[in-house]
Structure formats: structure tokens, C-alpha cells
Design an enzyme around this catalytic site. Structure first.
Site, PDB file in Angstrom:
ATOM      1  N   ASP A 173      26.719  52.944  37.874  1.00 41.83           N
ATOM      2  CA  ASP A 173      26.050  54.161  37.130  1.00 41.83           C
ATOM      3  C   ASP A 173      27.159  54.890  36.218  1.00 41.83           C
ATOM      4  O   ASP A 173      27.968  55.007  36.480  1.00 41.83           O
ATOM      5  CB  ASP A 173      25.779  55.180  38.349  1.00 41.83           C
ATOM      6  CG  ASP A 173      24.826  56.330  38.058  1.00 41.83           C
ATOM      7  OD1 ASP A 173      24.800  56.642  36.886  1.00 41.83           O
ATOM      8  OD2 ASP A 173      23.990  56.598  38.978  1.00 41.83           O
TER       9      ASP A 173
ATOM     10  N   SER B 288      15.742  61.363  41.943  1.00 45.16           N
ATOM     11  CA  SER B 288      17.073  60.803  41.438  1.00 45.16           C
ATOM     12  C   SER B 288      17.419  62.165  40.517  1.00 45.16           C
ATOM     13  O   SER B 288      16.753  62.754  39.844  1.00 45.16           O
ATOM     14  CB  SER B 288      16.560  59.832  40.507  1.00 45.16           C
ATOM     15  OG  SER B 288      17.614  59.737  39.642  1.00 45.16           O
ATOM     16  N   GLY B 289      18.868  62.522  40.762  1.00 46.12           N
ATOM     17  CA  GLY B 289      19.394  63.822  39.796  1.00 46.12           C
ATOM     18  C   GLY B 289      19.363  63.371  38.435  1.00 46.12           C
ATOM     19  O   GLY B 289      19.021  64.245  37.561  1.00 46.12           O
TER      20      GLY B 289
ATOM     21  N   CYS C  14      25.450  60.923  38.940  1.00 48.97           N
ATOM     22  CA  CYS C  14      24.446  60.557  40.260  1.00 48.97           C
ATOM     23  C   CYS C  14      24.212  61.992  40.722  1.00 48.97           C
ATOM     24  O   CYS C  14      25.218  62.220  41.832  1.00 48.97           O
ATOM     25  CB  CYS C  14      24.909  59.391  40.822  1.00 48.97           C
ATOM     26  SG  CYS C  14      23.998  59.113  42.107  1.00 48.97           S
ATOM     27  N   GLY C  15      23.229  62.602  40.477  1.00 47.61           N
ATOM     28  CA  GLY C  15      22.816  63.734  41.296  1.00 47.61           C
ATOM     29  C   GLY C  15      22.670  63.673  42.765  1.00 47.61           C
ATOM     30  O   GLY C  15      23.157  64.405  43.618  1.00 47.61           O
ATOM     31  N   THR C  16      21.788  62.607  43.069  1.00 47.48           N
ATOM     32  CA  THR C  16      21.557  62.484  44.556  1.00 47.48           C
ATOM     33  C   THR C  16      22.828  61.882  45.289  1.00 47.48           C
ATOM     34  O   THR C  16      22.954  62.143  46.394  1.00 47.48           O
ATOM     35  CB  THR C  16      20.156  61.368  44.885  1.00 47.48           C
ATOM     36  OG1 THR C  16      20.494  60.185  44.121  1.00 47.48           O
ATOM     37  CG2 THR C  16      18.830  62.041  44.266  1.00 47.48           C
TER      38      THR C  16
END
Length: 349
Positions: free
Chosen positions: A262, A90-91, A266-268
Site C-alpha cells: 500500500d 476503506s479509508g 491506509c485508513g482502516t
């Protein structure tokens, strides 16, 4: 008074709340963080439930458990826990964990840049942290390879009709939905309920109609969704909103067509979206991709190089963003607490 359990928790956020458990959990069996994650899921899910569910948590909260790294190259390990799953990567959580480890002194901070590795369930994650006056001002990490599995796949969605989606891996499998298919929809907080409704419907329809398989992580299917589209923000290139699901979505039960949006970028999900854009020729290698989240948080990604992932054409991505510590807490479970695994109520869950 006695306590069955107690945890030291640093609350941090990058828009989305990303709690970090720094102590209170005994040694966890496993030769890798991936094996430790699976052991926690099967043997001690109480930790996740206590931190994420009421009365200590609420739908958008994530948490991370700091563990000793198993890979000798890593400074620390971390197990990522969300409302509906244990994530291999998860980012936003990675950015928060790196920030907490540095700002609490668990990893020595070197200004202006501290570089080290963390071990996630997905493996070794390279961290580059920009630091100034004891504060982490930016965390950039090199993510696992991201790749699309389906491009422009058409699915049948109740109440919406035929919708085109992309399915891509960025550390999780995401159902990516172009917002321009819904002329009435704007990606703004005031339309949060409609964003969640559309996201849930497309997410579940994709899960039922588009099978996925990651050779390295058997059994992991589509667990996230992301509505994305153009932005009017001159400091960003694109806008997206991801949805975290707090329970099963049933296409026959409208009351389940919801989730928690979110609050970060959100990195991913950004990596998954970049892999799709790269596959379409809309993103070049080493070109910055500034992705804006629901409340204006921006993560910046780069596709460093093209890679082959078990026959899929993907990218090796980086993501950069900032997190902020908001509280230091000790969570406890009283011996007489009637809710040893927390609870949920249908008004917000």
C-alpha cells in the site's frame, strides 16, 4: 468500431491509486449499498476486473463505483473494490471518493468546510472536508468501530518461526505484525520485496491458525496485513506498511509469498492499529495518532470514545488525510478485445 462497455473514471491517489467510477454502470439492485456490493460481486465482477487488472490497472490500484445512496441522510453511495475483495470499508478510498465528489462538483463544495455523509457497504460514514480555493485540502471521516480480536497471538510461520501478531478490525480484519521482530527489516521502499514476503507469510499463517468472525459481516476473514514499528519522522508517531494481495498465498509455494504494498497510510489499517494500541494503554482517547505510510504519506487518527462491539472492547475512530486527482479518463471495452475481464501476468502479479 463498437464498445461493449464504457466507464467514466476519475483517477485519484493519496499515495495509493484510488480510481473513482462516476458513470457507465447501470442501476444495481439492492436496498443498501451493502446489498449492491454483494450483487456486484456475484453478478458483475467484470467492472472490478476491467478497471483493476491489465491493461488498464496494475497491482496497487483500487477502484470505487459511485452509486445513488440508499440511506436518505447520505449524499452519495460508493462500492469499494480492491484486487482480492469487495471491501465494506476503506479509508484511503473514502478520502479519494470524497475529494472527487467535491472537486468535480458532484457534491456542492462549501468553503472553508463541507460536511456530509456517504454510504459505504459498512453503513453511514460522516465526512468533514476542509476546502480552499476549490481544492479539498483534508478529508476527515468517522469510521466504523474498530476492535482487536487477538492480542499477542503466537503463530508458526514457515521460514520465520514463531511470530507474535495482533488481529484487529478497522473496516477489514488485519494481521498486525510488529517489525521489531525482524532486526534486518526496515520499512522503506527499497526493502519492498522483503516486506511483502514477511507480510504474506504471516498473513496466510494467521488465516490458517486464528479464526475470526464479525457478527455484522458473515464470511469475512482476515484479508489484509500490516507491518508496523517506530518511525524516525518527527512529524509522525508510528510507521506501518500494508500489503494488498493479488492472489492466493500458499505456504508451500514460495512464488506466492508476495503482494502489492500500500502506497498510502491506509485508513482502516490505522484504525485497527489504534484499537490495539488503545487496548494496550498506548493510546488515549482524543489523542492524535499520526501514522506514516511507506512513501511518507501521513494519516492522522483519533479514538473518539470507547465502544462495545458484540462483546469486544473497541473504539470509535476518525481518520484524516488528503487525496489528489491525477487524471480524467473513459475506459472502454472493445467488442473484439480478447480480454473482456483483463489479465494478469506472473512477473508483477
Amino acid at each position: 468500431m463498437g464498445f461493449k462497455r464504457s466507464f467514466d473514471v476519475v483517477q485519484a491517489h493519496c499515495g495509493e491509486p484510488m480510481h473513482v467510477i462516476t458513470g457507465g454502470v447501470p442501476t444495481i439492485p439492492g436496498d443498501t449499498v451493502y446489498e449492491q456490493m454483494k450483487w456486484m460481486r456475484e453478478n458483475d465482477d467484470q467492472v472490478r476486473n476491467l478497471v483493476l487488472k491489465e491493461p488498464r490497472g496494475y497491482p496497487p490500484v483500487n477502484c470505487n463505483l459511485i452509486v445513488p445512496a440508499k440511506d436518505p441522510r447520505a449524499a452519495a453511495g460508493y462500492i469499494i473494490m480492491e484486487q482480492n475483495e469487495y471491501c465494506v470499508m476503506s479509508g484511503g478510498n473514502t478520502i479519494a471518493v470524497a475529494t472527487v465528489l467535491l472537486e468535480t462538483g458532484m457534491i456542492p463544495m462549501k468553503e472553508p468546510v463541507t460536511e456530509f455523509y456517504l454510504e459505504a457497504a459498512a453503513g453511514l460514514i460522516k465526512i468533514k472536508a476542509d476546502c480552499h480555493n476549490g481544492k479539498v485540502t483534508q478529508v476527515t471521516f468517522t469510521n466504523v468501530p474498530a476492535f482487536p480480536v487477538y492480542l499477542d497471538a503466537e503463530i508458526d510461520v514457515p521460514t520465520l518461526g514463531k511470530i507474535k501478531v495482533d488481529i484487529a478490525w478497522g473496516g477489514m480484519f488485519y494481521c498486525l505484525i510488529d517489525s521489531r521482530q525482524f532486526p534486518w527489516l526496515k520499512l522503506v521502499p527499497s526493502q519492498g520485496k522483503e516486506i511483502a514476503r514477511i507480510s504474506a507469510l504471516c498473513y496466510q499463517a494467521a488465516r490458517e491458525q486464528l479464526p475470526v468472525h464479525h457478527p455484522d459481516y458473515p464470511g469475512i476473514g482476515i484479508t489484509g496485513s500490516e507491518i508496523h514499528g517506530p518511525t524516525e519522522n518527527p512529524n509522525a508517531d508510528w510507521q506501518s506498511v500494508d500489503t494488498v494481495y493479488t492472489g492466493e498465498v500458499d505456504l508451500n509455494r514460495p512464488e506466492t509469498w508476495t503482494g502489492a504494498l500500500d502506497r498510502c497510510a491506509c485508513g482502516t489499517g490505522t484504525c485497527a492499529l489504534m484499537s490495539v494500541k488503545y487496548a494496550r494503554g498506548e493510546l488515549k482517547l482524543n489523542e492524535p495518532f499520526r501514522r506514516e505510510g511507506l512513501i511518507g504519506i501521513i494519516f492522522t487518527g483519533h479514538a473518539l470514545e470507547e465502544v462495545d462491539i458484540h462483546g469486544y472492547k473497541g473504539i470509535k475512530p476518525t481518520i484524516g488525510g488528503e487525496a489528489w486527482i491525477s487524471a480524467y479518463c473513459k475506459y472502454v471495452l472493445d467488442e473484439t478485445d480478447p480480454f473482456p475481464n483483463g489479465f494478469t501476468v506472473g512477473d508483477i502479479w
